[in-house]
Design a protein around this motif. Structure first.
Motif, short mmCIF file in Angstrom:
data_model
loop_
_atom_site.label_atom_id
_atom_site.label_comp_id
_atom_site.label_asym_id
_atom_site.label_seq_id
_atom_site.Cartn_x
_atom_site.Cartn_y
_atom_site.Cartn_z
N ALA A 21 2.60 1.04 10.52
CA ALA A 21 1.79 1.67 11.64
C ALA A 21 1.09 2.29 10.36
O ALA A 21 -0.23 2.73 10.71
CB ALA A 21 2.76 3.29 12.13
N GLY A 22 1.53 3.05 8.97
CA GLY A 22 0.47 3.26 8.62
C GLY A 22 -0.99 1.94 8.15
O GLY A 22 -1.74 2.69 8.10
N TRP A 23 -0.46 0.62 7.59
CA TRP A 23 -1.64 0.19 7.40
C TRP A 23 -1.87 -0.27 8.53
O TRP A 23 -3.39 -0.19 8.18
CB TRP A 23 -0.03 -1.17 7.54
N LEU A 24 -1.76 -0.45 9.97
CA LEU A 24 -2.34 -0.26 11.33
C LEU A 24 -3.48 0.59 10.71
O LEU A 24 -4.74 0.68 11.61
CB LEU A 24 -1.57 -0.40 12.34
N ASP A 25 -3.08 2.24 10.94
CA ASP A 25 -3.91 3.33 10.64
C ASP A 25 -5.15 2.58 9.58
O ASP A 25 -6.04 3.53 10.14
CB ASP A 25 -3.30 4.47 10.96
N ALA A 26 -4.18 2.74 8.80
CA ALA A 26 -5.59 2.34 8.38
C ALA A 26 -6.50 1.54 7.91
O ALA A 26 -7.87 1.20 7.33
CB ALA A 26 -4.81 1.92 6.05
N LYS A 27 -6.75 0.38 8.92
CA LYS A 27 -7.75 -0.48 9.28
C LYS A 27 -8.15 -0.60 11.06
O LYS A 27 -8.14 -1.04 11.23
CB LYS A 27 -7.06 -1.92 8.89
N GLN A 28 -8.13 1.09 10.87
CA GLN A 28 -8.35 0.98 12.25
C GLN A 28 -8.20 1.22 13.37
O GLN A 28 -8.71 0.72 14.69
CB GLN A 28 -9.86 1.17 12.78
N GLY A 29 -6.49 0.36 13.57
CA GLY A 29 -6.31 0.09 14.32
C GLY A 29 -5.91 1.37 15.03
O GLY A 29 -5.64 2.74 15.11
N GLU A 30 -5.98 1.29 17.07
CA GLU A 30 -5.49 2.04 18.03
C GLU A 30 -4.66 2.51 18.72
O GLU A 30 -4.29 1.27 18.81
CB GLU A 30 -6.87 1.99 19.03
#
Length: 124
Positions: A21-30
């Motif tokens: 989830a942190g990796w996705l957040d860092a790449k602007q996952g919504e």
């Protein structure tokens, strides 16, 4: 005596899901959502759902997960849907990641299928 090295990093499913989830957040996952299906699913322990802004973004999010999983020595079993990028499923064994375009996320409503399962908090 054989040297039995562990092939993959040992970590709790919830910690793995939070890392992803942190990796996705860092790449602007919504709209990142982690669902704990431990004991409710025979396939996985955690389901992670994330929205992408478009096909290229979905593909980039999926590729980023694979890169980071390899870097962190996390088990990766398979990926489906990367070519079309509308719904990408990444199987990290005990964590399943669904990367959706928004309209398909609403249509398939993965979260709605698991209303009885607790949600896991994570720090963005």
């Amino acid at each position: 005596m054989l040297n039995k090295e562990k092939k993959f990093a040992e970590m709790a499913s919830v910690d793995k899901a939070r890392d992803v989830a942190g990796w996705l957040d860092a790449k602007q996952g919504e709209r990142i959502s982690i669902i704990d299906v431990t004991g409710l699913s025979s396939v996985t322990d955690m389901i992670l759902v994330v929205s992408a802004r478009g096909v290229k973004h979905a593909q980039a999010l999926a590729s980023h997960i694979l890169d980071k999983a390899a870097e962190e020595n996390m088990e990766f079993l398979s990926m489906e849907g990367h070519k079309t990028g509308e719904w990408v499923l990444i199987d990290l064994n005990d964590v399943l990641v669904h990367v959706f375009l928004d309209e398909l996320r609403e249509f398939y409503n993965i979260e709605g299928m698991w209303t009885e399962a607790p949600r896991v908090e994570f720090e963005a």
